[in-house]
Write a protein that holds these residues in place. Structure first.
Motif, PDB file in Angstrom:
ATOM      1  N   CYS A   9      22.677  92.014  26.202  1.00  0.00           N
ATOM      2  CA  CYS A   9      23.100  92.576  27.480  1.00  0.00           C
ATOM      3  C   CYS A   9      24.227  93.606  27.315  1.00  0.00           C
ATOM      4  CB  CYS A   9      23.493  91.463  28.440  1.00  0.00           C
ATOM      5  SG  CYS A   9      23.847  92.052  30.096  1.00  0.00           S
ATOM      6  N   LYS A  12      22.836  96.773  25.724  1.00  0.00           N
ATOM      7  CA  LYS A  12      22.032  97.567  26.655  1.00  0.00           C
ATOM      8  C   LYS A  12      22.942  98.351  27.604  1.00  0.00           C
ATOM      9  CE  LYS A  12      18.353  97.275  30.082  1.00  0.00           C
ATOM     10  NZ  LYS A  12      18.912  98.329  30.871  1.00  0.00           N
ATOM     11  N   LYS A  13      24.009  97.704  28.080  1.00  0.00           N
ATOM     12  CA  LYS A  13      24.952  98.409  28.960  1.00  0.00           C
ATOM     13  C   LYS A  13      25.609  99.581  28.235  1.00  0.00           C
ATOM     14  CE  LYS A  13      26.133  94.606  32.031  1.00  0.00           C
ATOM     15  NZ  LYS A  13      27.193  93.725  32.526  1.00  0.00           N
ATOM     16  N   ASP A  16      23.035 102.385  27.926  1.00  0.00           N
ATOM     17  CA  ASP A  16      22.858 103.069  29.204  1.00  0.00           C
ATOM     18  C   ASP A  16      24.041 103.976  29.511  1.00  0.00           C
ATOM     19  OD1 ASP A  16      20.425 101.825  29.546  1.00  0.00           O
ATOM     20  OD2 ASP A  16      21.214 100.265  30.888  1.00  0.00           O
ATOM     21  N   HIS A  17      25.249 103.502  29.221  1.00  0.00           N
ATOM     22  CA  HIS A  17      26.447 104.299  29.483  1.00  0.00           C
ATOM     23  C   HIS A  17      26.475 105.563  28.622  1.00  0.00           C
ATOM     24  CE1 HIS A  17      30.556 105.301  30.442  1.00  0.00           C
ATOM     25  NE2 HIS A  17      30.833 105.354  29.156  1.00  0.00           N
TER      26      HIS A  17
END
Length: 57
Positions: A9, A12-13, A16-17
């Protein structure tokens, strides 16, 4: 299996950032090139105000 989710998690964040930041920079660079190629002085003045609002005072 919960430990795998807790590991993936944040990765993935982060992904994405980083991806969204790269897209924003590319968009601003494209806009900068468009402004730079524009012959209208008003456009250049407005761009300079947007980029550095401290100079507008």
């Amino acid at each position: 299996m919960g430990w795998l989710q807790s590991l993936l998690c944040p990765l993935k964040k982060l992904w994405d950032h980083l991806h969204s930041a790269q897209t924003k920079r590319r968009g601003v660079y494209i806009l900068y090139k468009d402004v730079k190629s524009c012959p209208c002085e008003d456009v250049h003045t407005l761009w300079s105000i947007l980029v550095d609002p401290g100079d507008a005072e």
